[in-house]
Design a protein around this motif. Structure first.
Motif, mmCIF file in Angstrom:
data_model
loop_
_atom_site.group_PDB
_atom_site.id
_atom_site.type_symbol
_atom_site.label_atom_id
_atom_site.label_comp_id
_atom_site.label_asym_id
_atom_site.label_seq_id
_atom_site.Cartn_x
_atom_site.Cartn_y
_atom_site.Cartn_z
ATOM 1 N N TYR A 130 0.878 -1.298 -0.125
ATOM 2 C CA TYR A 130 0.046 0.019 -0.071
ATOM 3 C C TYR A 130 0.978 1.200 -0.072
ATOM 4 C CZ TYR A 130 -4.071 -3.118 0.645
ATOM 5 O OH TYR A 130 -4.982 -3.818 0.632
ATOM 6 N N GLY A 131 0.306 2.358 -0.430
ATOM 7 C CA GLY A 131 0.687 3.637 -0.586
ATOM 8 C C GLY A 131 2.005 3.628 -1.846
ATOM 9 N N LYS A 132 1.673 2.682 -2.703
ATOM 10 C CA LYS A 132 2.506 2.901 -3.887
ATOM 11 C C LYS A 132 1.751 3.536 -5.172
ATOM 12 C CE LYS A 132 5.531 0.475 -1.620
ATOM 13 N NZ LYS A 132 6.878 1.167 -1.123
ATOM 14 N N ARG A 133 2.001 4.614 -5.113
ATOM 15 C CA ARG A 133 1.164 5.421 -6.678
ATOM 16 C C ARG A 133 2.463 5.208 -7.545
ATOM 17 N NH1 ARG A 133 -2.908 8.251 -7.058
ATOM 18 N NH2 ARG A 133 -3.465 8.346 -4.608
ATOM 19 N N LEU A 134 1.738 4.664 -8.730
ATOM 20 C CA LEU A 134 2.887 4.570 -9.946
ATOM 21 C C LEU A 134 3.285 5.890 -10.444
ATOM 22 C CD1 LEU A 134 4.146 2.446 -11.619
ATOM 23 C CD2 LEU A 134 2.251 2.797 -13.063
ATOM 24 N N VAL A 135 4.063 6.317 -10.625
ATOM 25 C CA VAL A 135 4.552 7.512 -11.478
ATOM 26 C C VAL A 135 5.353 7.199 -12.708
ATOM 27 C CG1 VAL A 135 4.704 8.901 -9.420
ATOM 28 C CG2 VAL A 135 6.818 7.844 -10.203
ATOM 29 N N ALA A 136 5.934 5.990 -12.854
ATOM 30 C CA ALA A 136 6.420 5.557 -14.279
ATOM 31 C C ALA A 136 6.796 4.203 -14.358
ATOM 32 C CB ALA A 136 7.957 6.450 -14.508
ATOM 33 N N ALA A 137 7.261 3.552 -15.531
ATOM 34 C CA ALA A 137 7.610 2.240 -15.511
ATOM 35 C C ALA A 137 8.271 2.201 -16.821
ATOM 36 C CB ALA A 137 6.163 1.475 -15.671
ATOM 37 N N GLU A 138 9.192 1.433 -16.566
ATOM 38 C CA GLU A 138 10.242 1.199 -17.817
ATOM 39 C C GLU A 138 10.586 -0.389 -18.052
ATOM 40 O OE1 GLU A 138 13.790 3.131 -17.051
ATOM 41 O OE2 GLU A 138 14.077 2.519 -15.001
ATOM 42 N N GLU A 139 10.789 -0.817 -19.232
ATOM 43 C CA GLU A 139 11.324 -2.095 -19.392
ATOM 44 C C GLU A 139 12.893 -2.201 -19.289
ATOM 45 O OE1 GLU A 139 9.638 -4.701 -22.320
ATOM 46 O OE2 GLU A 139 8.052 -3.483 -22.853
ATOM 47 N N THR A 140 13.283 -3.462 -18.619
ATOM 48 C CA THR A 140 14.830 -3.434 -18.238
ATOM 49 C C THR A 140 15.196 -5.061 -18.783
ATOM 50 O OG1 THR A 140 14.202 -4.465 -16.247
ATOM 51 C CG2 THR A 140 14.321 -2.178 -16.085
ATOM 52 N N PRO A 141 16.326 -5.253 -18.803
ATOM 53 C CA PRO A 141 16.927 -6.465 -19.297
ATOM 54 C C PRO A 141 16.248 -7.590 -18.368
ATOM 55 C CG PRO A 141 18.824 -4.919 -19.135
ATOM 56 C CD PRO A 141 17.668 -4.355 -18.643
ATOM 57 N N GLU A 142 15.890 -7.040 -17.053
ATOM 58 C CA GLU A 142 15.187 -8.111 -16.367
ATOM 59 C C GLU A 142 13.768 -8.437 -16.257
ATOM 60 O OE1 GLU A 142 17.087 -5.596 -15.089
ATOM 61 O OE2 GLU A 142 18.932 -7.005 -15.013
ATOM 62 N N GLY A 143 13.112 -7.476 -17.041
ATOM 63 C CA GLY A 143 11.662 -7.532 -17.103
ATOM 64 C C GLY A 143 10.893 -6.036 -17.249
ATOM 65 N N VAL A 144 10.441 -5.650 -16.295
ATOM 66 C CA VAL A 144 9.735 -4.184 -16.149
ATOM 67 C C VAL A 144 9.749 -3.671 -14.963
ATOM 68 C CG1 VAL A 144 7.329 -5.114 -15.971
ATOM 69 C CG2 VAL A 144 7.743 -2.952 -16.933
ATOM 70 N N THR A 145 10.084 -2.569 -14.716
ATOM 71 C CA THR A 145 10.197 -1.927 -13.461
ATOM 72 C C THR A 145 9.257 -0.739 -13.418
ATOM 73 O OG1 THR A 145 12.444 -2.525 -13.181
ATOM 74 C CG2 THR A 145 11.923 -0.592 -11.809
ATOM 75 N N ALA A 146 8.572 -0.947 -12.092
ATOM 76 C CA ALA A 146 7.645 0.224 -11.769
ATOM 77 C C ALA A 146 8.260 1.086 -10.697
ATOM 78 C CB ALA A 146 6.184 -0.351 -11.035
ATOM 79 N N HIS A 147 8.136 2.287 -10.815
ATOM 80 C CA HIS A 147 8.614 3.484 -9.929
ATOM 81 C C HIS A 147 7.621 4.178 -9.329
ATOM 82 C CE1 HIS A 147 12.761 2.851 -11.659
ATOM 83 N NE2 HIS A 147 12.033 2.990 -12.947
ATOM 84 N N PHE A 148 7.376 4.461 -8.050
ATOM 85 C CA PHE A 148 6.443 4.678 -7.369
ATOM 86 C C PHE A 148 6.929 6.098 -6.586
ATOM 87 C CE2 PHE A 148 6.344 0.224 -6.981
ATOM 88 C CZ PHE A 148 5.084 0.041 -7.517
ATOM 89 N N ALA A 149 5.715 6.795 -6.274
ATOM 90 C CA ALA A 149 5.797 8.109 -5.863
ATOM 91 C C ALA A 149 6.794 8.496 -4.436
ATOM 92 C CB ALA A 149 4.447 8.770 -5.558
ATOM 93 N N ASP A 150 6.506 7.242 -3.818
ATOM 94 C CA ASP A 150 7.522 7.413 -2.492
ATOM 95 C C ASP A 150 8.959 7.087 -2.589
ATOM 96 O OD1 ASP A 150 7.485 4.825 -2.896
ATOM 97 O OD2 ASP A 150 6.820 3.908 -1.285
ATOM 98 N N GLY A 151 9.358 6.875 -3.944
ATOM 99 C CA GLY A 151 10.955 6.828 -4.208
ATOM 100 C C GLY A 151 11.219 5.249 -4.374
ATOM 101 N N THR A 152 10.345 4.333 -3.940
ATOM 102 C CA THR A 152 10.687 2.955 -4.287
ATOM 103 C C THR A 152 10.408 2.464 -5.553
ATOM 104 O OG1 THR A 152 8.456 2.397 -3.620
ATOM 105 C CG2 THR A 152 10.236 2.580 -2.024
#
Length: 397
Positions: A130-152
Motif C-alpha cells: 500500500y501507499g504505492k502510487r505509480l509514477v513511471a514504468a520502464e522495461e529493463t533487461p530483467e523485465g519491467v520496473t515500476a517506479h512509485f511516488a514514495d521513491g521505491t
C-alpha cells in the motif's frame, strides 16, 4: 497453486497496479496460472467507504468462481434476481425474474466488494503493498520496473495496469491514449426511508426512464436504495463537486424529479446525510493499445463501460481471468497479450457502446430503450450466460 496447460509464456512474476476490483482478481487468476503477483495500491490502506452500490451479474460471479472468490463475494452481497422496466409516470412495461438456471445478480457497496476480494487474495497468499502510487514504468533487461511516488521501485516479468478509469499505466503504454468520456450526467445515489416506493417488491430492481432516470430497490434493512442522474453539459470538476453541500445537491435532484414516480417520494424520504455524490458518469472510448512490451491493461483502465451497463465489475473480473488463461497457455507474453485482446475487445466494446446509448437517454438526448422494455431476457442472455473456458487451452490466432 497452478493449472498447467500448453507451453506457457515463461512468465513467473507480475506487478499488478491497482487494488480495486480487477487487481485482486488478476492476482488470484495469475496465481492459479502459476504466476506470482504482488498488488501495488496507491491508497495507504485497503479502500473503505469508496463508491456507491454496484451490481455483480451472473457472468461476473462465474468468473469469480474460477479463482475461488465467488463464495466470499456472495456472503457480502444482496441477491436481487428480478427487474422491472418502467417510466417516470409509474407505468411498468416489462418484468423479468432472472434466468432460473443462473444465480441472482448481487448488489453490494463497492468497498464491500473490494474488501471481500482483498481478503480472499490475502488468504490465497497474494502480497499487497500500500501507499504505492505509480509514477513511471520502464522495461529493463530483467523485465519491467515500476517506479512509485514514495521513491521505491519494483521489478517483475510483466506489469498489469488494473488502476481504473484514470489509469497511469494506460498513459505509460501510450501517451496519446484517450481518457474517459463524459456521459452527460452527474450520478448520485442514496438511501430513502422504508415505504418510499409503494408497491416495490423485495428482490426486484426497478428502472424508471423518462424526463429523468432513476433506479431503485429495497435493501436488506428495508430502506430503499436508489441511484439517479442530474443531466448537465458542463460537469463540475471533482473539487467543485465536493464544495457543493449535500443539501444543495438534494434540492436540485428534488426539483428535477418533481412529479416523477416514485422518484419524488424517494428523494423526499432521503436526508442530506443519506446522499451519495458519485460524480461524473463516464466510460472509456475504444483504447487503441491494450498493451506494449511487457505491460498490459485490464478492467476499467481499458474498457470501463459506465454504470449504465450494469457490467463494469463483471467485465473487469472476466478480463482478469482471461488474461491469466492466455499467459498460462501461450509461448510468449506478446502472444498472450494479443490473444487476450482478441478474446475481450469485441465483447467489452459492444457493451460499452450500448451503455453510451443509455447514457444519452439519461442525459435527455436519446430515445428510451424500447427493446429493453419488450425483451429483457434477450437483452441479458448474451451478457449473463458468458463463460470463460478456463479448462480449455488458448491457441493463438
Amino acid at each position: 497453486m497452478s493449472d498447467n496447460h500448453g507451453r506457457g509464456s515463461g512468465i513467473r512474476t507480475a506487478l499488478v497496479i491497482g487494488g480495486g476490483v480487477a487487481g485482486p482478481v488478476t492476482a488470484l487468476a495469475l496465481r492459479k496460472a502459476g504466476i506470482a503477483a504482488t498488488v501495488h495500491e496507491a491508497y495507504p490502506t485497503a479502500a473503505d467507504g469508496v463508491g456507491a452500490w454496484l451490481g455483480l451479474a451472473p457472468n461476473g460471479q462465474a468468473a469469480l468462481a474460477t479463482v475461488g472468490a465467488d463464495a466470499a463475494v456472495k456472503a457480502a452481497g444482496q441477491p436481487v434476481p428480478g427487474m422491472v422496466m418502467a417510466d417516470g409516470a409509474g407505468n411498468h412495461f416489462a418484468g423479468f425474474g432472472g434466468f432460473p438456471e443462473l444465480p441472482a445478480t448481487l448488489t453490494l457497496p463497492r468497498d464491500r466488494l473490494y474488501r471481500a476480494l482483498t481478503d480472499r487474495a490475502l488468504a490465497a497468499g497474494v502480497r499487497f503493498a500500500y501507499g504505492k502510487r505509480l509514477v513511471a514504468a520502464e522495461e529493463t533487461p530483467e523485465g519491467v520496473t515500476a517506479h512509485f511516488a514514495d521513491g521505491t521501485s519494483a521489478t517483475a516479468d510483466i506489469l498489469v495496469g488494473a488502476d481504473g478509469i484514470r489509469s497511469t499505466v494506460r498513459t505509460v503504454i501510450d501517451p496519446q491514449a484517450p481518457g474517459p468520456e463524459y456521459g452527460g450526467v452527474l450520478s448520485f445515489g442514496g438511501y430513502a426511508a422504508p415505504g418510499s416506493a409503494p408497491g416495490a417488491e423485495p428482490g426486484t430492481m426497478y428502472f424508471a426512464f423518462g424526463r429523468a432516470f432513476m433506479g431503485y430497490w429495497q435493501g436488506p434493512d428495508e430502506r430503499m436504495i436508489w441511484f439517479a442522474g442530474l443531466p448537465t453539459d458542463t460537469p463540475p470538476t471533482p473539487d467543485d463537486l465536493a464544495r457543493v453541500p449535500d443539501a444543495e445537491w438534494l434540492s436540485r435532484l428534488r426539483d428535477l424529479y418533481a412529479g416523477h414516480v416514485p422518484g419524488e417520494r424517494l428523494l423526499r424520504g432521503t436526508g442530506p446525510d443519506e446522499l451519495m455524490v458519485v460524480g461524473r458518469m463516464e466510460r472509456m472510448p475504444s483504447v487503441p493499445h491494450w498493451y506494449r512490451g511487457r505491460m498490459v491493461l485490464v478492467g476499467d483502465s481499458v474498457h470501463a463501460p459506465s454504470s449504465s451497463s450494469g457490467q463494469g465489475a463483471s467485465l473487469a473480473i472476466e478480463s482478469a481471468v482471461e488474461l491469466a488463461r492466455c499467459l498460462r497457455d501461450l509461448p510468449t507474453h506478446g502472444a498472450a497479450f494479443a490473444a487476450y485482446e482478441a478474446l475481450r475487445r469485441p465483447r467489452v466494446e459492444a457493451i460499452g457502446r450500448n451503455a453510451a446509448a443509455v447514457n444519452k437517454v439519461k442525459a435527455g438526448k436519446g430515445d428510451a430503450p424500447v427493446p429493453a422494455f419488450t425483451g429483457p431476457e434477450d437483452m441479458l442472455r448474451p451478457l449473463h450466460f458468458h463463460r470463460i473456458a478456463w479448462e480449455e487451452t488458448v491457441t493463438a490466432g
